[in-house]
Design a protein around this motif. Structure first.
Motif, short mmCIF file in Angstrom:
data_model
loop_
_atom_site.label_atom_id
_atom_site.label_comp_id
_atom_site.label_asym_id
_atom_site.label_seq_id
_atom_site.Cartn_x
_atom_site.Cartn_y
_atom_site.Cartn_z
N GLY A 4 52.31 60.20 45.57
CA GLY A 4 52.24 60.13 47.01
C GLY A 4 50.91 60.46 47.65
O GLY A 4 50.77 60.39 48.87
N PHE A 5 49.91 60.78 46.88
CA PHE A 5 48.62 61.24 47.40
C PHE A 5 47.64 60.09 47.56
O PHE A 5 47.88 58.96 47.10
CB PHE A 5 48.03 62.29 46.45
N THR A 6 46.49 60.38 48.17
CA THR A 6 45.37 59.44 48.19
C THR A 6 44.43 59.82 47.05
O THR A 6 43.99 60.97 46.95
CB THR A 6 44.62 59.49 49.53
N LEU A 7 44.12 58.84 46.21
CA LEU A 7 43.27 59.05 45.04
C LEU A 7 41.81 58.75 45.36
O LEU A 7 41.47 57.67 45.83
CB LEU A 7 43.74 58.12 43.91
N ILE A 8 40.95 59.73 45.10
CA ILE A 8 39.49 59.55 45.14
C ILE A 8 39.03 59.88 43.72
O ILE A 8 38.90 61.04 43.36
CB ILE A 8 38.84 60.47 46.20
N ASP A 9 38.81 58.84 42.91
CA ASP A 9 38.75 59.06 41.46
C ASP A 9 37.38 59.43 40.92
O ASP A 9 37.23 59.62 39.71
CB ASP A 9 39.31 57.85 40.71
N GLY A 10 36.37 59.53 41.78
CA GLY A 10 35.04 59.91 41.30
C GLY A 10 34.16 58.74 40.92
O GLY A 10 32.97 58.94 40.64
N THR A 11 34.70 57.54 40.91
CA THR A 11 33.92 56.34 40.62
C THR A 11 33.47 55.72 41.95
O THR A 11 33.63 56.31 43.01
CB THR A 11 34.75 55.32 39.84
N LEU A 26 41.89 68.42 38.11
CA LEU A 26 42.12 67.88 39.44
C LEU A 26 41.92 68.95 40.51
O LEU A 26 42.27 70.12 40.31
CB LEU A 26 43.57 67.37 39.58
N LEU A 27 41.39 68.52 41.64
CA LEU A 27 41.34 69.35 42.84
C LEU A 27 42.15 68.64 43.91
O LEU A 27 41.84 67.50 44.27
CB LEU A 27 39.89 69.56 43.29
N VAL A 28 43.20 69.31 44.40
CA VAL A 28 44.07 68.73 45.44
C VAL A 28 43.67 69.32 46.78
O VAL A 28 43.61 70.55 46.94
CB VAL A 28 45.55 69.02 45.14
N LEU A 29 43.40 68.43 47.73
CA LEU A 29 42.90 68.83 49.05
C LEU A 29 43.89 68.46 50.14
O LEU A 29 44.65 67.49 50.01
CB LEU A 29 41.56 68.14 49.33
N GLU A 30 43.81 69.20 51.24
CA GLU A 30 44.68 68.94 52.39
C GLU A 30 44.09 67.90 53.33
O GLU A 30 44.80 67.40 54.22
CB GLU A 30 44.92 70.24 53.17
N ALA A 31 42.81 67.58 53.18
CA ALA A 31 42.14 66.64 54.08
C ALA A 31 41.11 65.84 53.29
O ALA A 31 40.69 66.23 52.19
CB ALA A 31 41.48 67.37 55.24
N ASN A 32 40.66 64.75 53.86
CA ASN A 32 39.79 63.79 53.17
C ASN A 32 38.34 64.28 53.16
O ASN A 32 37.69 64.35 54.21
CB ASN A 32 39.88 62.43 53.88
N PRO A 33 37.77 64.55 51.99
CA PRO A 33 36.38 65.01 51.94
C PRO A 33 35.38 63.90 52.24
O PRO A 33 34.22 64.19 52.54
CB PRO A 33 36.24 65.51 50.51
N LEU A 84 49.64 59.58 39.46
CA LEU A 84 48.82 59.96 38.31
C LEU A 84 49.73 60.65 37.29
O LEU A 84 50.46 61.59 37.63
CB LEU A 84 47.70 60.90 38.75
N LEU A 85 49.72 60.15 36.07
CA LEU A 85 50.56 60.69 35.00
C LEU A 85 49.71 61.47 34.00
O LEU A 85 48.63 61.01 33.60
CB LEU A 85 51.29 59.57 34.27
N VAL A 86 50.22 62.63 33.60
CA VAL A 86 49.51 63.50 32.66
C VAL A 86 50.44 63.86 31.50
O VAL A 86 51.61 64.19 31.72
CB VAL A 86 49.05 64.80 33.35
N ARG A 95 52.47 64.05 48.97
CA ARG A 95 52.31 63.17 50.12
C ARG A 95 51.44 63.82 51.20
O ARG A 95 51.61 64.99 51.51
CB ARG A 95 53.69 62.83 50.70
N GLY A 96 50.50 63.02 51.72
CA GLY A 96 49.60 63.50 52.76
C GLY A 96 48.38 64.23 52.24
O GLY A 96 47.52 64.65 53.03
N ARG A 97 48.27 64.38 50.92
CA ARG A 97 47.14 65.12 50.35
C ARG A 97 46.20 64.17 49.60
O ARG A 97 46.47 62.97 49.47
CB ARG A 97 47.65 66.24 49.45
N PHE A 98 45.11 64.73 49.12
CA PHE A 98 44.05 63.96 48.46
C PHE A 98 43.73 64.62 47.13
O PHE A 98 43.63 65.85 47.04
CB PHE A 98 42.78 63.92 49.34
N ILE A 99 43.56 63.80 46.09
CA ILE A 99 43.15 64.32 44.78
C ILE A 99 41.76 63.79 44.44
O ILE A 99 41.51 62.59 44.51
CB ILE A 99 44.14 63.93 43.67
#
Length: 420
Positions: free
Chosen positions: A40-47, A391-398, A57-59, A85-89
């Motif tokens: 449910g999150f927004t993925l910012i994958d570093g690429t 992973l770092l899970v954030l409450e807002a979009n960096p 994301l499955l681990v 949901r509503g968070r960013f990884i």
């Protein structure tokens, strides 16, 4: 007697077979590895790829096995689901220049989302042990890589001896200082640092350099230094140095917060009121740097005021080198008194944006680009299948505002939540 012995042998063998039989179901009943599903999150994958909303994301076994839009990643039955949901990884942050004097320091780094630290000097045996242990299982604290003692040879022969000693300890990189500490110390001579670099390269080791002056940076780069661990701070970088650095593909670490730490305690800094800072910061350090006598000494310190005056030079140099295409790896030189591990890395990212990087570029300097610079990109730095689930899970979009890197929900190393 012979019949009795044969009977004992027979009954002993039957007992052993029976024991084996009882063991078989136990061994075959070992539970399968649990899959953890972040949803449910927004993925910012570093690429360079665009963020992905409603991602999954499955681990399994500490590594990412699948990641992408929820419509394309099926969650297996029985998976342990974490609804975000509503968070960013984003990938766990990498500090390319820190210092760890204990595993407690590594826990502090992790508490702020820094999941890997390249410790550039003077680690004790327990940190070497932690480095070795992480090869087998994900640690409960930040991953660490070590340089051992910062080398201080005074002759080429001494240089070769010291390199051999740290190589025997299994260091990940060699560290030297080429700096006169604003005229208060002797600088390592070119003859000696060239011997260090040559000896390290002969053993398959890279060399990280502490420096301050532009001329030293030019000479060290020409001598084959592999990693520039501080900003050039005395002068604006010139075209010749920029071209040489681009051609070499050597990485540059700004450590802007190192400069801030030299003067910021001339008064009580604003970040002392940040609840995130206070949650994990070293209380003894806070008390020490808050002493009125110490603050007065900082205000009147010639070296502190010089570093303060040179910080804008360092920031402009970062902007110049970044625009030219030099690979930048976020680093802070945290670890000494007043350089607060973990939190300063978050402030460093904000300062990098002030120096001209976009939030996305600054974030990549602390994830993908740092991993590449440290030759760890097969393991960490981006959120892709096969890599460690740091992973770092954030409450807002960096990417909208770099300060959002402080709005942290949770930190995960190898797919396991860090206890904070």
């Amino acid at each position: 007697m012979a019949d009795d012995q044969r009977w004992r042998d027979l009954t002993g063998g039957l007992a052993a077979l029976a024991l084996c039989a009882t063991m078989v179901p136990t061994l075959s009943a070992q539970p399968a590895p649990v899959t953890r599903a972040f949803t449910g999150f927004t993925l910012i994958d570093g690429t360079d790829r665009a963020p992905v909303s409603d991602a999954t994301l499955l681990v399994r076994d500490g590594r990412i096995i699948a990641v992408g839009p929820a419509a394309q990643v099926a969650v297996p039955a029985g998976a342990d689901r974490i609804d975000l949901r509503g968070r960013f990884i984003v990938p766990g942050l990498i500090n390319a220049h820190g210092h760890a004097a204990s595993t407690a320091n590594l826990a502090t780094y992790a508490a702020y989302g820094v999941t890997t630290v390249f410790s550039l000097g003077d680690e004790p045996p327990e940190v070497f042990t932690a480095r070795d242990a992480q090869r087998m299982v994900a640690p409960p604290h930040a991953r660490v890589y070590v340089a051992g003692p910062v080398l201080t040879p005074t002759s080429p022969d001494d240089a070769r001896t010291q390199v051999a000693a740290v190589a025997a300890r299994g260091v990940d990189i060699v560290k030297i200082r080429v700096d006169d500490n604003l005229g208060t110390a002797r600088t390592m001579t070119p003859e000696v640092y060239r011997a260090v670099i040559d000896a390290a390269h002969a053993r398959g080791l890279r060399v990280a350099v502490h420096l301050y002056y532009l001329e030293d940076a030019k000479a060290l780069l020409a001598a084959g230094a592999d990693f520039i661990a501080h900003s050039v701070r005395d002068l604006p970088v010139d075209d010749a140095f920029v071209r040489a650095l681009v051609a070499s593909n050597v990485c540059y670490t700004p450590t802007l917060m190192r400069e801030v730490s030299t003067y910021v305690y001339e008064s009580t800094p604003a970040f002392f009121g940040d609840s995130l800072f206070l949650a994990h910061a070293n209380r003894e350090w806070i008390a020490t740097v808050s002493q009125p006598a110490r603050q007065e000494a900082t205000r009147t310190s010639a070296s502190a005021q010089r570093y303060k005056a040179q910080l804008p030079v360092a920031m402009r140099n970062l902007g110049t080198l970044h625009r030219a295409g030099v690979p930048i790896a976020m680093g802070t030189d945290t670890g000494p008194l007043g350089r607060f591990q973990g939190y300063f890395e978050l402030m460093e990212l904000e300062m990098m944006v002030d120096a001209g990087l976009t939030p996305a570029q600054a974030l990549r300097s602390a994830t993908r680009d740092a991993a590449r610079c440290l030759q760890l990109d097969r393991e960490i730095g981006t959120l892709e299948p096969g890599k460690a689930a740091d992973l770092l899970v954030l409450e807002a979009n960096p990417l909208e505002r770099m300060a959002n890197i402080r709005r942290q929900h949770s930190v995960w190393i190898g797919g396991t939540m860090v206890q904070r």
